[in-house]
Design an enzyme around this catalytic site. Structure first.
Site, PDB file in Angstrom:
ATOM      1  N   GLU A 118     -26.012  43.296 -21.811  1.00 18.86           N
ATOM      2  CA  GLU A 118     -26.652  41.985 -21.892  1.00 18.86           C
ATOM      3  C   GLU A 118     -27.116  42.067 -20.711  1.00 18.86           C
ATOM      4  O   GLU A 118     -27.562  41.019 -20.395  1.00 18.86           O
ATOM      5  CB  GLU A 118     -25.583  40.980 -22.380  1.00 18.86           C
ATOM      6  CG  GLU A 118     -24.384  40.706 -21.928  1.00 18.86           C
ATOM      7  CD  GLU A 118     -23.584  39.891 -22.163  1.00 18.86           C
ATOM      8  OE1 GLU A 118     -23.219  39.845 -23.843  1.00 18.86           O
ATOM      9  OE2 GLU A 118     -23.589  38.767 -21.733  1.00 18.86           O
TER      10      GLU A 118
ATOM     11  N   GLU B 297     -17.180  45.176 -26.557  1.00 19.15           N
ATOM     12  CA  GLU B 297     -17.790  44.450 -25.987  1.00 19.15           C
ATOM     13  C   GLU B 297     -17.698  44.598 -24.469  1.00 19.15           C
ATOM     14  O   GLU B 297     -17.523  43.993 -24.134  1.00 19.15           O
ATOM     15  CB  GLU B 297     -18.676  43.609 -26.170  1.00 19.15           C
ATOM     16  CG  GLU B 297     -20.156  43.181 -25.317  1.00 19.15           C
ATOM     17  CD  GLU B 297     -20.756  41.900 -26.332  1.00 19.15           C
ATOM     18  OE1 GLU B 297     -20.245  41.908 -27.746  1.00 19.15           O
ATOM     19  OE2 GLU B 297     -21.165  41.293 -25.112  1.00 19.15           O
TER      20      GLU B 297
ATOM     21  N   ASN C  75     -28.782  32.012 -23.106  1.00 18.81           N
ATOM     22  CA  ASN C  75     -28.151  31.652 -22.297  1.00 18.81           C
ATOM     23  C   ASN C  75     -26.768  32.667 -21.503  1.00 18.81           C
ATOM     24  O   ASN C  75     -27.502  33.761 -21.504  1.00 18.81           O
ATOM     25  CB  ASN C  75     -26.976  31.155 -23.452  1.00 18.81           C
ATOM     26  CG  ASN C  75     -25.842  32.100 -24.272  1.00 18.81           C
ATOM     27  OD1 ASN C  75     -25.152  33.078 -23.712  1.00 18.81           O
ATOM     28  ND2 ASN C  75     -26.769  33.056 -25.040  1.00 18.81           N
TER      29      ASN C  75
ATOM     30  N   LYS D  42     -41.065  43.374  -4.738  1.00 18.41           N
ATOM     31  CA  LYS D  42     -40.730  45.103  -4.917  1.00 18.41           C
ATOM     32  C   LYS D  42     -39.938  45.935  -6.039  1.00 18.41           C
ATOM     33  O   LYS D  42     -39.634  44.899  -6.583  1.00 18.41           O
ATOM     34  CB  LYS D  42     -39.900  45.021  -3.593  1.00 18.41           C
ATOM     35  CG  LYS D  42     -40.566  45.250  -1.922  1.00 18.41           C
ATOM     36  CD  LYS D  42     -39.459  45.144  -1.241  1.00 18.41           C
ATOM     37  CE  LYS D  42     -39.886  45.238   0.049  1.00 18.41           C
ATOM     38  NZ  LYS D  42     -38.935  45.926   0.976  1.00 18.41           N
TER      39      LYS D  42
ATOM     40  N   TYR E  44     -26.106  32.645 -32.565  1.00 13.83           N
ATOM     41  CA  TYR E  44     -24.529  31.865 -32.356  1.00 13.83           C
ATOM     42  C   TYR E  44     -24.533  30.594 -33.115  1.00 13.83           C
ATOM     43  O   TYR E  44     -24.835  29.505 -32.810  1.00 13.83           O
ATOM     44  CB  TYR E  44     -23.994  31.176 -31.241  1.00 13.83           C
ATOM     45  CG  TYR E  44     -24.663  32.548 -30.068  1.00 13.83           C
ATOM     46  CD1 TYR E  44     -23.926  33.214 -28.722  1.00 13.83           C
ATOM     47  CD2 TYR E  44     -26.198  32.379 -29.289  1.00 13.83           C
ATOM     48  CE1 TYR E  44     -23.741  33.952 -28.438  1.00 13.83           C
ATOM     49  CE2 TYR E  44     -26.409  33.229 -28.221  1.00 13.83           C
ATOM     50  CZ  TYR E  44     -24.666  34.410 -27.734  1.00 13.83           C
ATOM     51  OH  TYR E  44     -25.120  35.167 -26.782  1.00 13.83           O
TER      52      TYR E  44
ATOM     53  N   GLU F  39     -27.958  38.889 -32.165  1.00 15.70           N
ATOM     54  CA  GLU F  39     -26.822  38.573 -31.661  1.00 15.70           C
ATOM     55  C   GLU F  39     -27.313  36.601 -33.247  1.00 15.70           C
ATOM     56  O   GLU F  39     -28.365  36.625 -32.597  1.00 15.70           O
ATOM     57  CB  GLU F  39     -26.231  37.776 -30.684  1.00 15.70           C
ATOM     58  CG  GLU F  39     -25.220  37.254 -30.814  1.00 15.70           C
ATOM     59  CD  GLU F  39     -24.669  37.278 -29.350  1.00 15.70           C
ATOM     60  OE1 GLU F  39     -25.267  38.244 -28.425  1.00 15.70           O
ATOM     61  OE2 GLU F  39     -23.361  37.026 -29.889  1.00 15.70           O
TER      62      GLU F  39
ATOM     63  N   ASP G  37     -15.732  40.576 -27.497  1.00 13.27           N
ATOM     64  CA  ASP G  37     -15.854  40.640 -26.334  1.00 13.27           C
ATOM     65  C   ASP G  37     -15.487  40.615 -24.542  1.00 13.27           C
ATOM     66  O   ASP G  37     -15.435  39.211 -25.164  1.00 13.27           O
ATOM     67  CB  ASP G  37     -17.265  39.762 -26.051  1.00 13.27           C
ATOM     68  CG  ASP G  37     -18.315  39.988 -25.204  1.00 13.27           C
ATOM     69  OD1 ASP G  37     -18.563  40.774 -24.540  1.00 13.27           O
ATOM     70  OD2 ASP G  37     -19.303  39.120 -25.356  1.00 13.27           O
ATOM     71  N   ALA G  38     -15.380  41.305 -23.942  1.00  8.60           N
ATOM     72  CA  ALA G  38     -14.483  41.407 -22.803  1.00  8.60           C
ATOM     73  C   ALA G  38     -15.406  40.247 -21.792  1.00  8.60           C
ATOM     74  O   ALA G  38     -14.808  40.258 -20.152  1.00  8.60           O
ATOM     75  CB  ALA G  38     -14.002  42.258 -22.098  1.00  8.60           C
TER      76      ALA G  38
ATOM     77  N   HIS H 174     -28.149  41.036 -27.284  1.00  9.58           N
ATOM     78  CA  HIS H 174     -27.199  39.363 -26.769  1.00  9.58           C
ATOM     79  C   HIS H 174     -28.986  38.588 -27.394  1.00  9.58           C
ATOM     80  O   HIS H 174     -29.964  38.692 -27.127  1.00  9.58           O
ATOM     81  CB  HIS H 174     -27.233  39.405 -25.921  1.00  9.58           C
ATOM     82  CG  HIS H 174     -27.302  38.878 -25.090  1.00  9.58           C
ATOM     83  ND1 HIS H 174     -27.490  38.050 -24.228  1.00  9.58           N
ATOM     84  CD2 HIS H 174     -25.257  38.062 -24.627  1.00  9.58           C
ATOM     85  CE1 HIS H 174     -27.136  36.779 -23.840  1.00  9.58           C
ATOM     86  NE2 HIS H 174     -25.739  36.740 -24.010  1.00  9.58           N
TER      87      HIS H 174
ATOM     88  N   ASP I 177     -31.059  42.265 -23.346  1.00  7.13           N
ATOM     89  CA  ASP I 177     -31.670  40.965 -24.078  1.00  7.13           C
ATOM     90  C   ASP I 177     -32.997  40.491 -23.406  1.00  7.13           C
ATOM     91  O   ASP I 177     -32.981  39.993 -22.710  1.00  7.13           O
ATOM     92  CB  ASP I 177     -31.076  39.739 -23.777  1.00  7.13           C
ATOM     93  CG  ASP I 177     -31.471  38.195 -23.988  1.00  7.13           C
ATOM     94  OD1 ASP I 177     -32.541  38.272 -24.674  1.00  7.13           O
ATOM     95  OD2 ASP I 177     -30.668  37.655 -23.854  1.00  7.13           O
TER      96      ASP I 177
HETATM   97  O1  LIG Z   1     -20.219  34.594 -23.441  1.00 12.93           O
HETATM   98  C1  LIG Z   1     -21.377  35.155 -23.230  1.00 12.93           C
HETATM   99  O2  LIG Z   1     -21.838  34.807 -21.953  1.00 12.93           O
HETATM  100  C2  LIG Z   1     -22.306  35.360 -23.894  1.00 12.93           C
HETATM  101  C3  LIG Z   1     -22.185  36.635 -24.878  1.00 12.93           C
HETATM  102  O3  LIG Z   1     -21.735  37.716 -24.243  1.00 12.93           O
HETATM  103  C4  LIG Z   1     -22.626  37.129 -25.754  1.00 12.93           C
HETATM  104  O4  LIG Z   1     -22.904  36.622 -26.490  1.00 12.93           O
HETATM  105  O5  LIG Z   1     -22.049  38.268 -25.986  1.00 12.93           O
HETATM  106 MG   LIG Z   2     -21.636  39.884 -24.662  1.00  7.04          MG
END
Ligand SMILES: O=C([O-])CC(=O)C(=O)O
Ligand SMILES: [Mg+2]
EC number: 4.2.1.81
Length: 389
Positions: A265, A239, A55, A102, A343, A341, A213-214, A322, A292
């Protein structure tokens, strides 16, 4: 016996949802599903390797169909084989895909190649009749460890989501056996994010840890303002504070944030990884690297990245990729990464674990399925089989 790639198929599938991080929403998110069809038969069935991209980047049908799949189909089949000719050599396949490309500028090309590379490794391990994590451990002279740490990523912003919904989501992860959870920050004013963090910490208690995570949203000033707020809490990590390629920002942030930081990531090559390690101020005793493989030229390249890390004194156990896919679970179990990770509620059927695998105290145990193990996840395998079988 010889092995031939007879076809490389791609289809672009939706993985959309109404969620939003600090940078993008996922209302139009897609993924490329790829099948590498071989002429090998195992247990009465044709060996087909499968892959998909993680993703966060969109499907790569154009690049795959126009450049990378044709190069594999046009290559001399013998040039793709390992020394005794009994299997594909993933590095040779990778080199064939990357001919006439390249260096540098690792944009979306790395996603297209990473997706096909996943399918190639799946095929190679199936032809060898082994789980990929065991094949990897053997090739690297390591002992596979089927127990892998996983954390639950979520905590997104979405319309109408209030603090009690956020708390309920996190409670759901705890109930499913996780002991590290992650939430998004940077998509709301700092005072509101502080309230969200405090609400989650209250919900999860002291036995579970929280990562934030920002998504690369902050400039240096904002990243530091958040660091000063976040360091009041015992977080698992902070993050991707700033732009993924702003190594000076990451390095400056370390001065203000003594706790663990995580990033990587959105770095898509071993050269970018090397620059992060050289210039990003990341600390091998506490920080985390999230490259990733599915977004960054695949496992052939990931092995080069691990070699770079080793040269610079970093252990593979500082890597928690990730993406939440089974490919990185195999790399973690085979090459000793720190975990992966996941989800639990998102990006299905692509993320997650084979059917019946449960999270216990933050760990899963890999079943012994041939290849990456997609055949053990029925909802995912259904999609794959429809593409090619
Ligand atoms: O929300 C996202 O793009 C996914 C992400 O950063 C993560 O899983 O760390
Ligand atoms: Mg992230």
């Amino acid at each position: 016996m010889s092995v031939r790639i007879v076809d490389v198929c791609e289809i672009t599938k939706p993985i959309s949802s109404p969620i939003r991080n600090a940078y993008i929403d996922f209302t139009k998110m897609t993924t490329s599903l790829v099948a590498v069809v071989t002429d090998v038969v195992r247990d009465g069935k044709r060996v087909v390797g499968y892959g998909f991209n993680s993703n966060g980047r969109y499907g790569q049908g154009g690049l795959i169909r126009e450049r990378f799949a044709p190069r594999l189909k046009e290559a001399d089949p013998k040039s793709l084989l390992d020394a005794d000719g009994g299997n594909l050599d993933p590095d040779k396949v990778w080199a064939a895909m990357m001919s006439n490309e390249k260096p540098g500028g690792h944009g979306e090309r790395s996603v297209a190649v990473g997706t096909i590379d996943m399918a190639v490794w799946d095929a190679v391990a199936k032809i060898a009749g082994k789980p990929l994590f065991r094949l990897l451990a053997e090739r690297h002279g390591l002992k596979a460890d089927p127990r892998v740490f996983v954390y639950a990523a979520g905590g997104y912003y979405y319309p109408g989501k209030d603090l009690s919904a956020l708390r309920g989501e996190m409670r759901g992860y705890l109930d499913r056996g996780y002991n590290v959870v992650k939430m998004k920050i940077g998509g709301a004013p700092i005072a509101e994010d502080r309230e969200r963090i405090e609400a989650v910490l209250k919900e999860i208690g002291s036995q579970t840890q929280l990562a934030v995570d920002a998504n690369g949203r902050f400039d240096l000033e904002t990243a530091i303002a958040y660091a000063k707020m976040l360091r009041e809490y015992p977080l698992f990590w902070y993050e991707e504070a700033g732009d993924p390629l702003d190594f000076a920002l990451q390095a400056a942030l370390a001065e203000f944030y003594p706790g663990p930081m995580a990033t990587g990531e959105n770095l898509f090559s071993h050269q970018d990884a090397k620059n992060l390690i050289r210039y990003g101020g990341m600390r091998p005793d506490r920080d985390w690297l999230q490259f990733d493989c599915a977004l960054s030229y695949g496992l052939c390249e990931y092995q080069r990245t691990l070699a770079v890390l080793k040269t610079h004194g970093w252990s593979p156990s500082r890597c928690i990729p990730h993406g939440g896919h089974q490919m990185s679970l195999n790399i973690a179990a085979g090459l000793g990464l720190g975990g992966n990770e996941s989800y639990p509620d998102l990006f299905q059927p692509y993320g997650g674990f084979p059917d019946g695998v449960r999270v216990e105290n933050g760990y899963i145990t890999m079943p012994d399925l041939p290849g990456i193990g997609f055949e053990g996840k029925s909802d995912l395998y259904k999609e794959m089989k429809a593409l090619a079988a």
